[in-house]
Design a protein around this motif. Structure first.
Motif, PDB file in Angstrom:
ATOM      1  N   ARG A 172       0.590  -0.900  -0.255  1.00  0.00           N
ATOM      2  CA  ARG A 172       0.037   0.361  -0.028  1.00  0.00           C
ATOM      3  C   ARG A 172       0.993   1.473  -0.059  1.00  0.00           C
ATOM      4  O   ARG A 172       0.645   1.971  -0.053  1.00  0.00           O
ATOM      5  N   LYS A 173       1.878   1.256   0.135  1.00  0.00           N
ATOM      6  CA  LYS A 173       3.230   2.294   0.007  1.00  0.00           C
ATOM      7  C   LYS A 173       2.583   3.064  -1.242  1.00  0.00           C
ATOM      8  O   LYS A 173       3.013   4.016  -1.885  1.00  0.00           O
ATOM      9  N   VAL A 174       2.938   1.879  -2.016  1.00  0.00           N
ATOM     10  CA  VAL A 174       3.404   1.784  -3.694  1.00  0.00           C
ATOM     11  C   VAL A 174       2.343   2.082  -4.772  1.00  0.00           C
ATOM     12  O   VAL A 174       1.482   2.503  -5.287  1.00  0.00           O
ATOM     13  N   ASN A 175       0.880   1.316  -3.463  1.00  0.00           N
ATOM     14  CA  ASN A 175      -0.114   1.413  -3.838  1.00  0.00           C
ATOM     15  C   ASN A 175      -1.643   1.468  -2.927  1.00  0.00           C
ATOM     16  O   ASN A 175      -2.075   0.857  -2.301  1.00  0.00           O
ATOM     17  N   PRO A 176      -2.068   2.858  -2.211  1.00  0.00           N
ATOM     18  CA  PRO A 176      -2.674   2.836  -1.758  1.00  0.00           C
ATOM     19  C   PRO A 176      -3.663   2.221  -2.268  1.00  0.00           C
ATOM     20  O   PRO A 176      -4.986   1.965  -0.806  1.00  0.00           O
ATOM     21  N   GLU A 177      -4.684   2.013  -3.229  1.00  0.00           N
ATOM     22  CA  GLU A 177      -6.148   1.430  -3.320  1.00  0.00           C
ATOM     23  C   GLU A 177      -5.985  -0.132  -3.520  1.00  0.00           C
ATOM     24  O   GLU A 177      -6.257  -0.668  -3.210  1.00  0.00           O
ATOM     25  N   ALA A 178      -4.762  -0.967  -3.109  1.00  0.00           N
ATOM     26  CA  ALA A 178      -4.646  -2.322  -3.307  1.00  0.00           C
ATOM     27  C   ALA A 178      -5.459  -3.160  -1.809  1.00  0.00           C
ATOM     28  O   ALA A 178      -4.647  -2.456  -1.117  1.00  0.00           O
ATOM     29  N   THR A 179      -6.023  -4.026  -1.502  1.00  0.00           N
ATOM     30  CA  THR A 179      -6.590  -4.594  -0.630  1.00  0.00           C
ATOM     31  C   THR A 179      -5.227  -5.913  -1.265  1.00  0.00           C
ATOM     32  O   THR A 179      -5.385  -6.867  -1.563  1.00  0.00           O
ATOM     33  N   VAL A 180      -5.831  -6.696  -0.158  1.00  0.00           N
ATOM     34  CA  VAL A 180      -5.121  -8.616   0.319  1.00  0.00           C
ATOM     35  C   VAL A 180      -6.458  -9.449   0.420  1.00  0.00           C
ATOM     36  O   VAL A 180      -6.885  -8.593   2.001  1.00  0.00           O
ATOM     37  N   LYS A 181      -6.915 -10.076  -0.076  1.00  0.00           N
ATOM     38  CA  LYS A 181      -7.716 -11.193   0.959  1.00  0.00           C
ATOM     39  C   LYS A 181      -6.646 -12.485   1.513  1.00  0.00           C
ATOM     40  O   LYS A 181      -5.954 -12.629   0.514  1.00  0.00           O
ATOM     41  N   VAL A 182      -6.981 -13.126   2.689  1.00  0.00           N
ATOM     42  CA  VAL A 182      -6.009 -13.800   3.041  1.00  0.00           C
ATOM     43  C   VAL A 182      -6.891 -15.061   3.260  1.00  0.00           C
ATOM     44  O   VAL A 182      -7.814 -14.837   3.539  1.00  0.00           O
ATOM     45  N   VAL A 183      -6.644 -16.352   2.765  1.00  0.00           N
ATOM     46  CA  VAL A 183      -6.724 -17.612   2.758  1.00  0.00           C
ATOM     47  C   VAL A 183      -6.422 -18.329   3.423  1.00  0.00           C
ATOM     48  O   VAL A 183      -5.026 -19.039   3.542  1.00  0.00           O
ATOM     49  N   TRP A 184      -6.699 -19.198   4.465  1.00  0.00           N
ATOM     50  CA  TRP A 184      -5.980 -19.710   5.811  1.00  0.00           C
ATOM     51  C   TRP A 184      -6.237 -21.189   5.054  1.00  0.00           C
ATOM     52  O   TRP A 184      -6.782 -21.671   5.140  1.00  0.00           O
ATOM     53  N   VAL A 185      -5.091 -22.088   5.689  1.00  0.00           N
ATOM     54  CA  VAL A 185      -5.388 -23.574   5.256  1.00  0.00           C
ATOM     55  C   VAL A 185      -5.363 -24.457   5.909  1.00  0.00           C
ATOM     56  O   VAL A 185      -5.360 -25.802   6.095  1.00  0.00           O
ATOM     57  N   ASN A 186      -4.648 -23.834   7.546  1.00  0.00           N
ATOM     58  CA  ASN A 186      -4.657 -24.787   8.504  1.00  0.00           C
ATOM     59  C   ASN A 186      -3.801 -25.623   8.830  1.00  0.00           C
ATOM     60  O   ASN A 186      -3.916 -27.072   8.959  1.00  0.00           O
TER      61      ASN A 186
END
Length: 354
Positions: A172-186
């Motif tokens: 987000r420092k280089v692209n403030p519009e970007a987001t992160v989706k996380v999937v946990w697999v345990n």
């Protein structure tokens, strides 16, 4: 054929032995959470074991695919009671079993990876993987077209959360519009679950995939689906020649050689090691062909600034998910705070599993 059969028999017994007779007085054991063929975490630790054999000529043994918990305690005790002078236990969940067995074998030296409990004969060590996450996060921020980036998590422990946060801050420092989706697999290593997680993230619009799991399955999915990704623990370029942008490489060889030497010459002592790019314990794989020149230049500059200490991946200002400033400008999270990190930064979607 005879050699292969002999190795298969040793593996069936739970141990694989190798090494020369040059240093029979020193015996070193390794316990791995995954198979040495995972091409990730356990693979790289095993490369360190092979480096010890090659450099020092000592006899080593390993046990692979050991579950965290009761199985780990049994295996660690088996190694300690069978003449091993030094035992490396290479997964976070081995912490309590290692400490428990160490009390029963005070003359054996134990080294636990990614943990925090020490004793006179137990030392701890890890690598600052989050430094590499900052580099690949910035690269993802520059290269994403959808502004949605995926991250496959193993277990919601501070080490993994720290990586997600470092990645997202840099993104987000280089692209403030970007987001992160996380999937946990345990799981640390489950190609099927990792593959499904990658497919889920791509179906949700992610055009770049990162991971804190140990198989190349997510990268292989990225290759098949025409998106990009990053290798984990080792250079996985052969599994995804078009998709891999770079990889964070865990380089245990020098550490394992140094610590084995310390046992051999009687200078070993309990301590804590947490090294990164500056010492070479963390390395970055060569850039893939898809990485533009300006992104390569940016990534190299970030790497050098981390090495020379002019930049820290967790230097403020940093906001949490609610948008509240939790690290002020000019401040940096301490190692103690990093080791206990249990919250998401701004830009990570969803919540941390309990």
């Amino acid at each position: 054929m005879l050699k292969r059969a002999a190795v298969a028999l040793m593996l069936a017994a739970g141990l694989a032995f190798a090494g020369s007779a040059a240093a029979k007085e020193t015996k070193v054991g390794f316990v791995y959470v995954g198979p040495i063929g995972d091409h990730g975490w356990s693979y790289q630790h095993n490369q360190g074991r092979l480096a010890v054999e090659k450099e020092l000529g000592v006899k080593t043994s390993y046990v692979e695919s050991v579950s965290e918990g009761a199985d780990a305690e049994r295996v660690i005790r088996q190694l300690a009671s069978s003449g091993h002078d030094l035992i490396f236990t290479t997964s976070f969940g081995y912490m309590n079993p290692t400490v428990k067995v160490a009390k029963q074998f005070p003359n054996v030296k134990f080294e636990h990876s990614t943990g925090y409990k020490r004793a006179d004969n137990v030392t701890t060590y890890s690598a600052r993987f989050y430094e590499g996450r900052a580099i690949i996060g910035a690269m993802a921020g520059k290269m994403t077209k959808s502004n949605v980036v995926g991250y496959i998590g193993s277990f919601p422990i501070p080490e993994v959360i720290r990586g997600i946060d470092a990645f997202t801050i840099a993104l987000r420092k280089v692209n403030p519009e970007a987001t992160v989706k996380v999937v946990w697999v345990n799981s640390w290593f489950d190609p099927g679950k990792e593959s499904d997680a990658a497919k889920t993230l791509i179906d949700q619009g992610c055009d770049i995939i990162s991971q804190h799991t140990d198989s190349p399955a997510p990268l292989q999915v990225a290759e098949q689906r025409g998106v990009y990704g990053f290798g984990q623990a080792s250079d996985m370029i052969k599994f995804a020649p078009k998709a891999q942008l770079t990889a964070i490489v865990d380089n245990w060889d020098p550490y394992y050689i140094e610590r084995t030497k310390a046992v051999m010459d009687g200078t070993w002592k309990s301590e804590d090691t947490w090294d990164g790019l500056s010492t070479g314990m963390v390395k970055m794989a060569p850039f893939g062909d898809a990485v533009p020149e300006d992104v390569r230049k940016m990534a190299e500059e970030i790497k050098q600034s981390i090495i020379d200490g002019s930049f820290h991946p967790f230097q403020g200002p940093i906001k949490n998910q609610k948008g509240e400033i939790v690290v002020k400008e000019g401040e940096v999270l301490s190692d103690k705070e990093l080791l206990g990190l249990s919250w998401y930064v701004e830009g990570v979607e969803g919540s941390i599993p309990k």
